[in-house]
Design an enzyme around this catalytic site. Sequence first.
Site, PDB file in Angstrom:
ATOM      1  N   ASP A  51      17.152 -36.759  -2.110  1.00  0.00           N
ATOM      2  CA  ASP A  51      17.811 -35.776  -2.981  1.00  0.00           C
ATOM      3  C   ASP A  51      16.833 -35.083  -3.935  1.00  0.00           C
ATOM      4  OD1 ASP A  51      20.053 -36.985  -1.790  1.00  0.00           O
ATOM      5  OD2 ASP A  51      20.310 -38.341  -3.475  1.00  0.00           O
ATOM      6  N   GLU A 226      28.532 -31.997   0.717  1.00  0.00           N
ATOM      7  CA  GLU A 226      27.952 -32.472  -0.539  1.00  0.00           C
ATOM      8  C   GLU A 226      26.663 -31.715  -0.845  1.00  0.00           C
ATOM      9  OE1 GLU A 226      27.225 -36.623   0.109  1.00  0.00           O
ATOM     10  OE2 GLU A 226      25.463 -36.275   1.363  1.00  0.00           O
TER      11      GLU A 226
END
Length: 354
Positions: A51, A226
Amino acid sequence: MSFFSRLPRLAVWLLLSVPGCKNAPEPVVNPPVMPPTATTFTNPLLSTGPDPWVIQKDGFYYYMHTTGINLTLWKTAKMSELGSAVSKVIWTPPASGLNTRAIWAPEIHFLDGKWYVYFTAGNCCGAQRLWVLENPNADPTTGSWTEKGQLAVPGQDLWAIDATILEQNGNRYLVWSGQEPGSEQQNLYIASMSNPWTITGPRVRLSQPTERWEINGFPSYPKVNEGPEILKHGGKTFIVFSASHCSSDDYALGLLTASSTADPMDPAAWTKTPTPIFTKNPTNHAYGPGHNAFFTSKDGREDWIIYHANLAPNQGCGNARNPRMQKFEWNADGTPNFDTPVTTGTPLPRPGGE
């Protein structure tokens, strides 16, 4: 997201309930990161870094990624030299409360003259929510960070992860991945903000996983949209998001497009591209590429994407995911063209100005 974000809730509860499990690092199988030369660099930038997020200000890049156990901030003048950048832990979780574990997807933003970090955290039951920190210092690696509390839609207390900021038409919005009551499916939502730490509500759903390429991993795992990230170009606003479960090697990037003057709270203003725009490349050792960010080169002439991927198949959602970056171009219709994940270990030209 961390490994835990990709399991059904019962499995999350069991894993996170093991004493000390949040401090037990997962094994990293990636090779050593190669130092850059005078003109080139190689991917991955770090041996681990799910991420990844980066922002540039005042000649420096500020970088973050999921550690799972704290919030760490890196500072560097050159993204190609991230591997040698100085890092600092800016926040550690409290011993008790609702944000003690599973700390994921931090993003640092400069808003209204101050720095803010948006991140996801939960407690021993994996009840993930959104949280905000504030730092008034010009350099976010100095000074103190103040926890502003949970960021939630008024009157709602729902599972939420992966917050990012959209500014459009003079207004500010939060975009994130969340769920409906009683469902584990992850959708993309947007809501208005009155200040950097307050949602005014209500939330509006912009996207849900319906296409085949958005539901890899289902039914063993939930359907997933997401990691929304904002990109603007040529009169258009894009939300680049991650689709499918991260346990799948087919985790990929999708695209929502709206006019840069449209009301972003209107779902009809957004169009989803029917196919993924960035997918795995086994030949180049890129499995499950996703959860990205964007930056501009130091000379202001190049657009770059930074993302994570696994080097080998079936490595799933753990710390084997590493950050990589590559330059991208624009299609004739104004949409971004990320091409395909570039190969690891091959020298690539540094971003312009480095």
